[in-house]
Motif scaffolding. Sequence first.
Motif, PDB file in Angstrom:
ATOM      1  N   LEU A   1       0.845  -1.196   0.000  1.00  0.00           N
ATOM      2  CA  LEU A   1       0.000   0.000   0.000  1.00  0.00           C
ATOM      3  C   LEU A   1       0.876   1.240   0.000  1.00  0.00           C
ATOM      4  O   LEU A   1       1.922   1.277   0.658  1.00  0.00           O
ATOM      5  CB  LEU A   1      -0.905  -0.021   1.226  1.00  0.00           C
ATOM      6  N   ILE A   2       0.430   2.257  -0.741  1.00  0.00           N
ATOM      7  CA  ILE A   2       1.063   3.565  -0.695  1.00  0.00           C
ATOM      8  C   ILE A   2       0.013   4.586  -0.278  1.00  0.00           C
ATOM      9  O   ILE A   2      -1.186   4.317  -0.342  1.00  0.00           O
ATOM     10  CB  ILE A   2       1.670   3.973  -2.050  1.00  0.00           C
ATOM     11  N   THR A   3       0.462   5.758   0.137  1.00  0.00           N
ATOM     12  CA  THR A   3      -0.465   6.838   0.462  1.00  0.00           C
ATOM     13  C   THR A   3      -0.304   7.962  -0.556  1.00  0.00           C
ATOM     14  O   THR A   3       0.765   8.183  -1.108  1.00  0.00           O
ATOM     15  CB  THR A   3      -0.220   7.384   1.878  1.00  0.00           C
ATOM     16  N   GLY A   4      -1.399   8.676  -0.788  1.00  0.00           N
ATOM     17  CA  GLY A   4      -1.355   9.778  -1.739  1.00  0.00           C
ATOM     18  C   GLY A   4      -2.544  10.700  -1.556  1.00  0.00           C
ATOM     19  O   GLY A   4      -3.517  10.363  -0.871  1.00  0.00           O
TER      20      GLY A   4
ATOM     21  N   TRP B   1       3.841  -2.945   3.519  1.00  0.00           N
ATOM     22  CA  TRP B   1       4.070  -4.165   2.736  1.00  0.00           C
ATOM     23  C   TRP B   1       3.758  -5.410   3.556  1.00  0.00           C
ATOM     24  O   TRP B   1       4.019  -5.445   4.768  1.00  0.00           O
ATOM     25  CB  TRP B   1       5.536  -4.296   2.347  1.00  0.00           C
ATOM     26  N   LYS B   2       3.249  -6.420   2.888  1.00  0.00           N
ATOM     27  CA  LYS B   2       3.332  -7.768   3.427  1.00  0.00           C
ATOM     28  C   LYS B   2       4.752  -8.251   3.154  1.00  0.00           C
ATOM     29  O   LYS B   2       5.352  -7.909   2.136  1.00  0.00           O
ATOM     30  CB  LYS B   2       2.285  -8.654   2.756  1.00  0.00           C
ATOM     31  N   ARG B   3       5.304  -9.029   4.067  1.00  0.00           N
ATOM     32  CA  ARG B   3       6.735  -9.304   4.041  1.00  0.00           C
ATOM     33  C   ARG B   3       7.237  -9.818   2.701  1.00  0.00           C
ATOM     34  O   ARG B   3       8.234  -9.348   2.162  1.00  0.00           O
ATOM     35  CB  ARG B   3       7.105 -10.292   5.146  1.00  0.00           C
ATOM     36  N   GLY B   4       6.577 -10.806   2.141  1.00  0.00           N
ATOM     37  CA  GLY B   4       7.040 -11.391   0.892  1.00  0.00           C
ATOM     38  C   GLY B   4       7.078 -10.390  -0.239  1.00  0.00           C
ATOM     39  O   GLY B   4       7.988 -10.413  -1.083  1.00  0.00           O
ATOM     40  N   ALA B   5       6.117  -9.480  -0.256  1.00  0.00           N
ATOM     41  CA  ALA B   5       6.058  -8.476  -1.317  1.00  0.00           C
ATOM     42  C   ALA B   5       7.239  -7.519  -1.246  1.00  0.00           C
ATOM     43  O   ALA B   5       7.746  -7.057  -2.265  1.00  0.00           O
ATOM     44  CB  ALA B   5       4.755  -7.697  -1.229  1.00  0.00           C
ATOM     45  N   LEU B   6       7.688  -7.215  -0.036  1.00  0.00           N
ATOM     46  CA  LEU B   6       8.831  -6.314   0.118  1.00  0.00           C
ATOM     47  C   LEU B   6      10.153  -7.028  -0.135  1.00  0.00           C
ATOM     48  O   LEU B   6      10.991  -6.553  -0.914  1.00  0.00           O
ATOM     49  CB  LEU B   6       8.849  -5.716   1.529  1.00  0.00           C
ATOM     50  N   MET B   7      10.347  -8.168   0.506  1.00  0.00           N
ATOM     51  CA  MET B   7      11.660  -8.799   0.513  1.00  0.00           C
ATOM     52  C   MET B   7      11.987  -9.515  -0.785  1.00  0.00           C
ATOM     53  O   MET B   7      13.155  -9.833  -1.051  1.00  0.00           O
ATOM     54  CB  MET B   7      11.759  -9.774   1.692  1.00  0.00           C
ATOM     55  N   ASN B   8      10.992  -9.780  -1.615  1.00  0.00           N
ATOM     56  CA  ASN B   8      11.230 -10.524  -2.856  1.00  0.00           C
ATOM     57  C   ASN B   8      11.001  -9.683  -4.108  1.00  0.00           C
ATOM     58  O   ASN B   8      10.760 -10.227  -5.186  1.00  0.00           O
ATOM     59  CB  ASN B   8      10.323 -11.764  -2.901  1.00  0.00           C
ATOM     60  N   SER B   9      11.084  -8.364  -3.964  1.00  0.00           N
ATOM     61  CA  SER B   9      10.826  -7.505  -5.116  1.00  0.00           C
ATOM     62  C   SER B   9      11.787  -6.332  -5.143  1.00  0.00           C
ATOM     63  O   SER B   9      12.302  -5.905  -4.103  1.00  0.00           O
ATOM     64  CB  SER B   9       9.382  -6.987  -5.087  1.00  0.00           C
ATOM     65  N   GLU B  10      12.018  -5.806  -6.336  1.00  0.00           N
ATOM     66  CA  GLU B  10      12.827  -4.603  -6.503  1.00  0.00           C
ATOM     67  C   GLU B  10      11.968  -3.417  -6.918  1.00  0.00           C
ATOM     68  O   GLU B  10      12.484  -2.348  -7.232  1.00  0.00           O
ATOM     69  CB  GLU B  10      13.912  -4.840  -7.563  1.00  0.00           C
ATOM     70  N   LYS B  11      10.647  -3.592  -6.920  1.00  0.00           N
ATOM     71  CA  LYS B  11       9.751  -2.558  -7.404  1.00  0.00           C
ATOM     72  C   LYS B  11       8.737  -2.163  -6.343  1.00  0.00           C
ATOM     73  O   LYS B  11       8.247  -3.005  -5.587  1.00  0.00           O
ATOM     74  CB  LYS B  11       9.005  -3.035  -8.658  1.00  0.00           C
ATOM     75  N   LEU B  12       8.409  -0.884  -6.307  1.00  0.00           N
ATOM     76  CA  LEU B  12       7.364  -0.400  -5.414  1.00  0.00           C
ATOM     77  C   LEU B  12       5.985  -0.791  -5.925  1.00  0.00           C
ATOM     78  O   LEU B  12       5.153  -1.306  -5.179  1.00  0.00           O
ATOM     79  CB  LEU B  12       7.449   1.126  -5.272  1.00  0.00           C
ATOM     80  N   PHE B  13       5.742  -0.542  -7.211  1.00  0.00           N
ATOM     81  CA  PHE B  13       4.435  -0.839  -7.778  1.00  0.00           C
ATOM     82  C   PHE B  13       4.373  -2.286  -8.227  1.00  0.00           C
ATOM     83  O   PHE B  13       5.157  -2.714  -9.072  1.00  0.00           O
ATOM     84  CB  PHE B  13       4.130   0.109  -8.941  1.00  0.00           C
ATOM     85  N   GLN B  14       3.446  -3.030  -7.643  1.00  0.00           N
ATOM     86  CA  GLN B  14       3.286  -4.439  -7.947  1.00  0.00           C
ATOM     87  C   GLN B  14       1.891  -4.667  -8.531  1.00  0.00           C
ATOM     88  O   GLN B  14       1.111  -3.732  -8.701  1.00  0.00           O
ATOM     89  CB  GLN B  14       3.542  -5.252  -6.679  1.00  0.00           C
ATOM     90  N   SER B  15       1.593  -5.904  -8.822  1.00  0.00           N
ATOM     91  CA  SER B  15       0.311  -6.192  -9.489  1.00  0.00           C
ATOM     92  C   SER B  15      -0.882  -5.890  -8.605  1.00  0.00           C
ATOM     93  O   SER B  15      -1.994  -5.665  -9.095  1.00  0.00           O
ATOM     94  CB  SER B  15       0.272  -7.657  -9.932  1.00  0.00           C
ATOM     95  N   ASN B  16      -0.684  -5.872  -7.284  1.00  0.00           N
ATOM     96  CA  ASN B  16      -1.794  -5.639  -6.356  1.00  0.00           C
ATOM     97  C   ASN B  16      -1.441  -4.565  -5.328  1.00  0.00           C
ATOM     98  O   ASN B  16      -1.660  -4.741  -4.130  1.00  0.00           O
ATOM     99  CB  ASN B  16      -2.185  -6.937  -5.650  1.00  0.00           C
ATOM    100  N   THR B  17      -0.882  -3.439  -5.803  1.00  0.00           N
ATOM    101  CA  THR B  17      -0.599  -2.301  -4.935  1.00  0.00           C
ATOM    102  C   THR B  17      -1.868  -1.463  -4.784  1.00  0.00           C
ATOM    103  O   THR B  17      -2.529  -1.152  -5.779  1.00  0.00           O
ATOM    104  CB  THR B  17       0.518  -1.429  -5.529  1.00  0.00           C
ATOM    105  N   ILE B  18      -2.214  -1.107  -3.550  1.00  0.00           N
ATOM    106  CA  ILE B  18      -3.414  -0.308  -3.310  1.00  0.00           C
ATOM    107  C   ILE B  18      -3.025   1.038  -2.694  1.00  0.00           C
ATOM    108  O   ILE B  18      -1.865   1.248  -2.323  1.00  0.00           O
ATOM    109  CB  ILE B  18      -4.435  -1.046  -2.420  1.00  0.00           C
ATOM    110  N   LEU B  19      -4.016   1.935  -2.591  1.00  0.00           N
ATOM    111  CA  LEU B  19      -3.742   3.297  -2.126  1.00  0.00           C
ATOM    112  C   LEU B  19      -4.667   3.684  -0.980  1.00  0.00           C
ATOM    113  O   LEU B  19      -5.856   3.375  -0.991  1.00  0.00           O
ATOM    114  CB  LEU B  19      -3.908   4.283  -3.281  1.00  0.00           C
ATOM    115  N   TYR B  20      -4.091   4.375  -0.001  1.00  0.00           N
ATOM    116  CA  TYR B  20      -4.869   4.999   1.065  1.00  0.00           C
ATOM    117  C   TYR B  20      -4.820   6.503   0.830  1.00  0.00           C
ATOM    118  O   TYR B  20      -3.742   7.099   0.747  1.00  0.00           O
ATOM    119  CB  TYR B  20      -4.282   4.650   2.432  1.00  0.00           C
ATOM    120  N   GLU B  21      -5.981   7.114   0.701  1.00  0.00           N
ATOM    121  CA  GLU B  21      -6.053   8.538   0.361  1.00  0.00           C
ATOM    122  C   GLU B  21      -5.946   9.418   1.603  1.00  0.00           C
ATOM    123  O   GLU B  21      -6.601   9.175   2.623  1.00  0.00           O
ATOM    124  CB  GLU B  21      -7.369   8.832  -0.359  1.00  0.00           C
TER     125      GLU B  21
END
Length: 235
Positions: free
Chosen positions: A134-137, A186-206
């Motif tokens: 998740l990212i915020t914006g 991040w859920k742990r696997g999504a952070l530790m196994n990736s080099e990218k911020l934007f993934q297939s299931n990245t969501i946003l908190y406004e």
Amino acid sequence: MSRICTICARGGSKGVKNKNIRLLLGKPLIAHTINQAKISGLFDCIAVSSDSAEILAVAKKYGADLLIDRPKEMSTDFAAKLPAIQHCVRVAEENRNERYDVIVDMDATSPLRLVDDILKSVQLLEETSDATNLITGMPSRRSPYFNLVEVDSNGIVSLSKSLEKSVSRRQDAPKCYDMNASIYVWKRGALMNSEKLFQSNTILYEMPEERSIDIDSELDFEFVSFIATKRGELL
């Protein structure tokens, strides 16, 4: 559910000198983010990663659980932040003999968030089963479909993004957001196994604009100081 908060703060700053420890409401800037993380009650560990001994000393004074020396190669002007967060998590897990399910990174330079923003961001990710991170914006003032333009090598101006059917009002364009560099979850696997911020299931908190200023310049610092002074406390 085990959670860690990481706060990655370099010592070098070009736009605002020593901004991570510059005083805001009488406290070093980084202290506000540490305090917000503590008050949230979410975290098993609050870890501060820095190449600056002065920043780490301030972090210790204001209650960080773990101080991590960031490697020089992760502290240059050109270094990406994601490897620094991954390094922080690995060191924390080794140091405390614990594995964290959820990682929340918060920028010290975006102190106008509320504790409630942290709580709701984490809740949103944890309750969205197929989300990886998740990212915020905040809602963007400019739209690439309406009034954000690019200039090509021939000096010709065009909209950054086109639609099959053009819009005559910004309100009719697809909704766009400015990332505010406030909270990343991040859920742990999504952070530790990736080099990218934007993934297939990245969501946003406004978040609203008044809580979304990221300090990159002296003008940003003045804006943050003004809003913080009106609020009286950053919680």
